[in-house]
Every structure is written in C-alpha cells, then in structure tokens.
Design a protein around this motif. Structure first.
Motif, PDB file in Angstrom:
ATOM      1  N   PHE A 343       0.824  -1.196   0.000  1.00  0.00           N
ATOM      2  CA  PHE A 343       0.000   0.000   0.000  1.00  0.00           C
ATOM      3  C   PHE A 343       0.864   1.255   0.000  1.00  0.00           C
ATOM      4  N   ASP A 344       1.898   1.275   0.824  1.00  0.00           N
ATOM      5  CA  ASP A 344       2.760   2.454   0.888  1.00  0.00           C
ATOM      6  C   ASP A 344       3.492   2.692  -0.414  1.00  0.00           C
ATOM      7  N   ALA A 345       3.870   1.616  -1.077  1.00  0.00           N
ATOM      8  CA  ALA A 345       4.599   1.747  -2.341  1.00  0.00           C
ATOM      9  C   ALA A 345       3.679   2.011  -3.519  1.00  0.00           C
ATOM     10  N   GLY A 346       2.359   1.902  -3.296  1.00  0.00           N
ATOM     11  CA  GLY A 346       1.404   2.142  -4.373  1.00  0.00           C
ATOM     12  C   GLY A 346       1.336   1.019  -5.379  1.00  0.00           C
ATOM     13  N   THR A 347       1.762  -0.181  -5.006  1.00  0.00           N
ATOM     14  CA  THR A 347       1.743  -1.316  -5.950  1.00  0.00           C
ATOM     15  C   THR A 347       0.519  -2.201  -5.761  1.00  0.00           C
ATOM     16  N   ALA A 348      -0.318  -1.914  -4.756  1.00  0.00           N
ATOM     17  CA  ALA A 348      -1.517  -2.727  -4.550  1.00  0.00           C
ATOM     18  C   ALA A 348      -2.526  -2.414  -5.650  1.00  0.00           C
ATOM     19  N   ARG A 349      -3.064  -3.453  -6.258  1.00  0.00           N
ATOM     20  CA  ARG A 349      -4.023  -3.305  -7.346  1.00  0.00           C
ATOM     21  C   ARG A 349      -5.238  -4.183  -7.090  1.00  0.00           C
ATOM     22  N   LEU A 350      -6.280  -3.920  -7.845  1.00  0.00           N
ATOM     23  CA  LEU A 350      -7.518  -4.677  -7.714  1.00  0.00           C
ATOM     24  C   LEU A 350      -7.618  -5.753  -8.785  1.00  0.00           C
ATOM     25  N   VAL A 351      -8.169  -6.885  -8.406  1.00  0.00           N
ATOM     26  CA  VAL A 351      -8.533  -7.946  -9.353  1.00  0.00           C
ATOM     27  C   VAL A 351     -10.042  -8.102  -9.222  1.00  0.00           C
ATOM     28  N   LEU A 352     -10.782  -7.532 -10.143  1.00  0.00           N
ATOM     29  CA  LEU A 352     -12.219  -7.404  -9.998  1.00  0.00           C
ATOM     30  C   LEU A 352     -12.958  -8.631 -10.488  1.00  0.00           C
ATOM     31  N   ASP A 353     -14.101  -8.855  -9.859  1.00  0.00           N
ATOM     32  CA  ASP A 353     -14.978  -9.951 -10.251  1.00  0.00           C
ATOM     33  C   ASP A 353     -16.386  -9.606  -9.750  1.00  0.00           C
ATOM     34  N   ASP A 354     -17.396 -10.212 -10.388  1.00  0.00           N
ATOM     35  CA  ASP A 354     -18.767 -10.033  -9.918  1.00  0.00           C
ATOM     36  C   ASP A 354     -18.992 -10.949  -8.723  1.00  0.00           C
ATOM     37  N   VAL A 355     -19.379 -10.353  -7.594  1.00  0.00           N
ATOM     38  CA  VAL A 355     -19.458 -11.085  -6.340  1.00  0.00           C
ATOM     39  C   VAL A 355     -20.862 -10.942  -5.767  1.00  0.00           C
ATOM     40  N   ASP A 356     -21.449 -12.081  -5.367  1.00  0.00           N
ATOM     41  CA  ASP A 356     -22.666 -12.045  -4.563  1.00  0.00           C
ATOM     42  C   ASP A 356     -22.234 -11.765  -3.126  1.00  0.00           C
ATOM     43  N   VAL A 357     -22.600 -10.586  -2.626  1.00  0.00           N
ATOM     44  CA  VAL A 357     -22.060 -10.127  -1.346  1.00  0.00           C
ATOM     45  C   VAL A 357     -22.481 -11.052  -0.210  1.00  0.00           C
ATOM     46  N   ALA A 358     -23.712 -11.499  -0.206  1.00  0.00           N
ATOM     47  CA  ALA A 358     -24.164 -12.395   0.857  1.00  0.00           C
ATOM     48  C   ALA A 358     -23.355 -13.689   0.857  1.00  0.00           C
ATOM     49  N   ASP A 359     -23.097 -14.261  -0.327  1.00  0.00           N
ATOM     50  CA  ASP A 359     -22.291 -15.483  -0.403  1.00  0.00           C
ATOM     51  C   ASP A 359     -20.874 -15.227   0.066  1.00  0.00           C
ATOM     52  N   GLN A 360     -20.342 -14.040  -0.274  1.00  0.00           N
ATOM     53  CA  GLN A 360     -18.973 -13.717   0.125  1.00  0.00           C
ATOM     54  C   GLN A 360     -18.863 -13.599   1.650  1.00  0.00           C
ATOM     55  N   VAL A 361     -19.843 -12.926   2.278  1.00  0.00           N
ATOM     56  CA  VAL A 361     -19.817 -12.793   3.737  1.00  0.00           C
ATOM     57  C   VAL A 361     -19.966 -14.161   4.394  1.00  0.00           C
ATOM     58  N   THR A 362     -20.863 -14.998   3.856  1.00  0.00           N
ATOM     59  CA  THR A 362     -21.056 -16.345   4.413  1.00  0.00           C
ATOM     60  C   THR A 362     -19.789 -17.168   4.296  1.00  0.00           C
ATOM     61  N   ALA A 363     -19.113 -17.096   3.153  1.00  0.00           N
ATOM     62  CA  ALA A 363     -17.877 -17.845   2.960  1.00  0.00           C
ATOM     63  C   ALA A 363     -16.802 -17.375   3.931  1.00  0.00           C
ATOM     64  N   CYS A 364     -16.722 -16.057   4.160  1.00  0.00           N
ATOM     65  CA  CYS A 364     -15.731 -15.521   5.109  1.00  0.00           C
ATOM     66  C   CYS A 364     -15.985 -16.047   6.513  1.00  0.00           C
ATOM     67  N   ILE A 365     -17.248 -16.027   6.925  1.00  0.00           N
ATOM     68  CA  ILE A 365     -17.586 -16.492   8.279  1.00  0.00           C
ATOM     69  C   ILE A 365     -17.366 -17.988   8.411  1.00  0.00           C
ATOM     70  N   ASP A 366     -17.781 -18.737   7.384  1.00  0.00           N
ATOM     71  CA  ASP A 366     -17.670 -20.201   7.435  1.00  0.00           C
ATOM     72  C   ASP A 366     -16.210 -20.633   7.434  1.00  0.00           C
ATOM     73  N   ALA A 367     -15.363 -19.970   6.653  1.00  0.00           N
ATOM     74  CA  ALA A 367     -13.957 -20.367   6.563  1.00  0.00           C
ATOM     75  C   ALA A 367     -13.250 -20.209   7.892  1.00  0.00           C
ATOM     76  N   ARG A 368     -13.765 -19.319   8.749  1.00  0.00           N
ATOM     77  CA  ARG A 368     -13.100 -19.068  10.030  1.00  0.00           C
ATOM     78  C   ARG A 368     -13.884 -19.651  11.209  1.00  0.00           C
ATOM     79  N   ALA A 369     -14.902 -20.487  10.888  1.00  0.00           N
ATOM     80  CA  ALA A 369     -15.693 -21.169  11.916  1.00  0.00           C
ATOM     81  C   ALA A 369     -16.334 -20.184  12.887  1.00  0.00           C
TER      82      ALA A 369
END
Length: 537
Positions: A343-369
């Motif tokens: 981030f400080d060097a300004g080299t962080a970039r985005l890799v975009l994709d169409d995401v179902d937000v509810a599925d993404q939040v569920t996957a985040c919670i499930d992956a961490r039990a």
C-alpha cells in the motif's frame, strides 16, 4: 452617546466584513475611483467658485462703476428739488448705457413731495430694494481724514421671481437725489451653469479615466500576485518543480525570488524525505521477504509439533502451544507488513470480479468457523463488482475485531444505498472509548497499554481501511446507541473505473491481516482454529 458609539462601531465592523468579500481588484478600483472622484469634485468645486467669483465680481464692478459715473453726470445738472419729469428723464438716460441696468431716482420734488422716478415701472420700484440696503445708502457718515465722503455706494445680490439681480444704490452728495440700480445676472447664471455642466462632465470623464487607470494598475500589480497564487497552488498539489519567472527589482520581484528559493528548498527536502521513506519501505519489504523463508520452516515444524501435541509430555505441551501460537502471530505480522508495504509503495491493485455479497460474507464467516458467533442479515442477489480477496480481508478484520474486543453476538447486515454497498458490523460489547475512536485505524495502535503483547499486531483495521480506500470506499467506527461498537463499510457497487491488477501480478501473500483466508484458516487435527477469530487488531 454610548449607543451612538456602539452603532458606529457595528457599522464599521459591517463595512470591514463587506470589504473582505470584495476581491482585491475591485477594492483597488474602488479606492482609485473614490480618490479620483474626491480629487475631481474638489478641483471642480474650487474651479467653479473661483470662476463664479471672478464672473460676478467683474460684472458687478463694471455695472457699479458705470452707475457711479452716470449718476454723477446725469444728476449734476439737475436743480435742487427737481420735478418728477426731470428725474424720470435722468433715470431713462442713465438706463440707456451699455451695462443694461434699470435705474430708480428718488428726491424731494416740487412742494417738498418725494418723487420716485424708475426707468421701468413694471420691474423696478422702491419695494424691490431691501430695507437694509436703503438704510445703508441713506446713512450719512462722518467726514474725516479716513473718510472723505459722507455717502457711499452700496450693493447687494437678490432674487426676484427666481432670477438673480444686483441691486446697488448711492446718494448724491450736496443734497442731490438718491439713485438705485437693478441689473439682471441671468446671463452670468447661465454661463455659470454651463461651466458647472462642463466641470461635471469633466469629473465624470476623470472618474472613467481613473477606473481605466485603476484597471491597468490593478492588472499590473495583481498579475504577479495571481501568478504567485497559481504557483503556490501547483506547489500545494505536489508539483515541486514549479518556479516563477522573475524580472525587475521591486517588492513583487523580491517576493517571487523568495518563493523560488522556498520551492527549491522544499523540493530538496521532499526528495530527501522521499528517498528515506523509500529506503524504509525497501527495508521492511526485504526484511519481510527474508523472514518468510525461515518462517516457512518454523511453521512446518510447529505444525508437526501441534499434530503430536497429544503425545507430548504434559510438562512440555504448554511450551509447544506457546511456540505454535507465537509462530502463527509472527507469520501473520510478516504477512501484514508485506501488505502494508504494498500500500505504501502504491503497488496494490484490484482484481475485480462479480461477487454475490451475501455469499462472500457467508464464505468468510464459514472459513473461520464463526457461524455460531455471527448473525448475518443479508439478502441474496446483491451483486457488486469488486475484488473478492480484498473484501474477504476487510470482513475478516472487522468481524474478527468485533468478536475479540466486543461481545457476542456479532451482527453483520448488508444493505444497498443507491449505487453503494453498505455493510454494518455491530457487536454487543462495551463499545469503544471516545478517546480511542479517532485512533482505531492507526497502525500499531492498541487501546490498552496493559496488553502490549496481545494476539493482534495492531495492523488489521488499518489494512482493512486501505483495502476499502483502494476500492474507493470508506470505513467508519462509532458506538451504537443500543450499546456496542459499529463499524460501517461503504463501497461502490461497481469499481470498474479503477485500475485492475493483472492476474499474474498476484503473489502468494494474501495480506489478510490476522483474519486469514480459507487456506490459512484450515482446521487442524486438534480443532483449535476459528474460535478466537484471529480477526481485527
């Protein structure tokens, strides 16, 4: 008196406040115009009064001198006690001069009866002559060395029917008649009015000329100031090579030279600081990369030790668990440092994709039990175009931070507002102290100084905020009125306008700040993952 002083002070303050809203150019033009107007009006007034005095003095002196001479010439041959006809004839002869004035002669005629003989009965009579002038003309003065004559000639300016006149009078010495003159000053008034109009036009032209001069002067003075302002603005935007062209030796030229010297010193200083900052970033990045190789080996060993924890001597098991937890903490710290460096060097970039937000939040919670500790309020079908890995980093840090420092249950709600996506993460803990709120996203900041060796590194929330910023979004922290802390993530639903990172540039470091992705959150044989969240710091 006090009230008047206060009103005057208030009016002065209002005037000062009004002048602050007027541009410098208008103020210069206004000052030039006022000065020119005052000078022109003063000069015109002085010129008018001087010309008026000269015109009236010349006219009345000529008329009075002619009247005095004519009175002597035309009444010297009259007998004592002349008849009214003789006085009338003398008055008409006196009025026939080139000075064009009317004459009134008054004397005791036949039988001692007073006779008034005007040259124009319709215009001039004794009623026209002011009483004060009659008294002055008829008053006999004592003759001595300083006064050779008993009677003198007096005059006065009057107005009849709106027209100006000169009235004069004198008494013939030796018992002669008293004579008065009435001369119209209408021509002189017309001449003076023409002069006044001419001076008024000259004043207007002077005012216009002063406005043009003020415009030229303002442009001459303000153009360097405007260039200096533009240069300072560019300098403030980061264009440190901005310089001004300097010509002349006046104060503005000295100011421009001072600006150039200041900009040059600032550029050198910023270059030095940038070089030091770049060296610091390279050091952190190199150190993190160098630490990854031994950490990989250490992590492999700790995983083996953790798998054999049940077979270890009970006296050794706590030490092994401490080594395992500290190794994981060190590994997370290295990963976080590498992400911060990107981030400080300004080299962080985005890799975009169409995401179902509810599925993404569920996957985040499930992956961490975290399913048992987190309540999800999200509708299916809310699709956003963003970087799913970085969204996972943000969610992991916010939810993990709520689980660790807040209180269960943690509630995650997903909403849409126009073209924005809003995710609220609320816990039911004691909330965040007011003095801590401004610093929750600072790097390495920990609210409690008594927990310097807490599990987190103090980088999680700052990394989450950086990931939100790279999406063009924001994260805010506040305390809920019902109790507990609320972190609000706001992201655009479509960040396609932002620069994307080519897929090949993604390296193995996910930068997920303590709350790791599904791979690092895998459940071990002893089932010790996910309960503590390892989320925000």
């Amino acid at each position: 008196m006090t009230g008047r002083v206060r009103r005057w002070a208030a009016a002065r303050n209002v005037m000062k406040l009004s002048l602050r809203w007027i541009s410098l150019r208008l103020r210069l033009m206004l000052v030039f115009a006022l000065v020119a107007l005052a000078a022109a009006v003063s000069a015109s007034a002085i010129a008018y009064w001087l010309n008026r005095d000269a015109v009236l003095t010349r006219t009345q002196d000529a008329a009075l001198d002619d009247f005095r001479k004519s009175l002597q010439d035309n009444t010297g041959t009259l007998p004592l006690g002349p008849t009214c006809q003789e006085l009338q004839a003398a008055a008409e002869r006196m009025a026939a001069t080139s000075q064009k004035y009317e004459v009134l002669l008054i004397d005791s005629g036949e039988g001692g009866r007073a006779c008034a003989a005007p040259s124009d009965r319709d215009l001039f009579s004794l009623k026209v002559v002011p009483k004060s002038l009659q008294a002055a003309v008829g008053r006999e003065r004592r003759v001595d060395d300083s006064n050779r004559y008993a009677y003198h000639l007096y005059w006065q300016r009057i107005t009849l029917d709106g027209k100006p006149y000169l009235v004069g009078g004198a008494k013939v010495i030796g018992g002669g008649p008293t004579g008065y003159l009435l001369k119209s000053l209408e021509n002189e008034r017309e001449d003076l009015n023409s002069l006044a109009w001419s001076l008024g036009i000259a004043t207007g032209l002077a005012l216009i000329g002063s406005a043009l001069l003020a415009q030229a002067a303002a442009s001459t003075v303000l153009r360097p100031v405007q260039r200096l302002g533009d240069a300072a603005r560019r300098l403030g935007e980061g264009k440190l090579d901005t310089r001004l062209r300097v010509s002349g030796t006046d104060e503005l030229a000295d100011l421009s030279r001072t600006f150039n010297k200041t900009a040059e010193s600032l550029e050198k200083r910023v270059e030095e600081l940038s070089a030091r900052e770049a060296a610091s970033r390279r050091f952190v990045a190199d150190m993190s990369h160098e630490l990854r190789t031994p950490l990989t080996a250490i992590t492999a060993v700790t995983e083996v030790l953790e798998d054999e924890a049940d077979n270890l001597d009970p006296m050794i098991a706590p030490a092994v668990q401490l080594v395992v937890s500290e190794t994981r903490r060190l590994n997370d710290l290295v990963e976080n440092l590498m992400e911060v460096t990107r981030f400080d060097a300004g080299t962080a970039r985005l890799v975009l994709d169409d995401v179902d937000v509810a599925d993404q939040v569920t996957a985040c919670i499930d992956a961490r039990a975290w399913l048992d500790a987190v309540e999800l309020d999200a509708e299916r079908g809310i699709v956003a175009r963003l970087d799913p890995r970085r969204l996972d980093v943000i969610l992991a840090n916010l939810i993990g931070n709520a689980l660790k420092h807040g209180g269960s249950p943690v509630r995650v709600s997903v909403r849409t507002e126009d073209d924005a996506l809003r995710i609220d993460v609320r816990d039911h803990g004691p909330g965040i102290p007011e003095d801590v709120l401004p610093h929750v996203f600072d790097r390495f900041y920990k609210a409690s100084a008594s927990r310097p060796r807490s599990e987190g590194s103090g980088l999680g929330l700052s990394i989450a905020l950086e990931n939100a910023h790279i999406h063009g979004g924001e994260i805010t922290a506040a305390n809920s009125p019902e109790g507990g802390a609320v972190f609000t993530l706001t992201l655009p639903r479509d960040v396609s306008g932002l620069e994307e990172q080519p897929a090949g540039e993604r390296d193995g470091a996910d930068g997920t700040a303590d709350g790791k992705n599904a791979k690092s959150a895998k459940t071990s044989k002893s089932g010790k993952t996910g309960k503590n969240g390892k989320g925000g710091q």
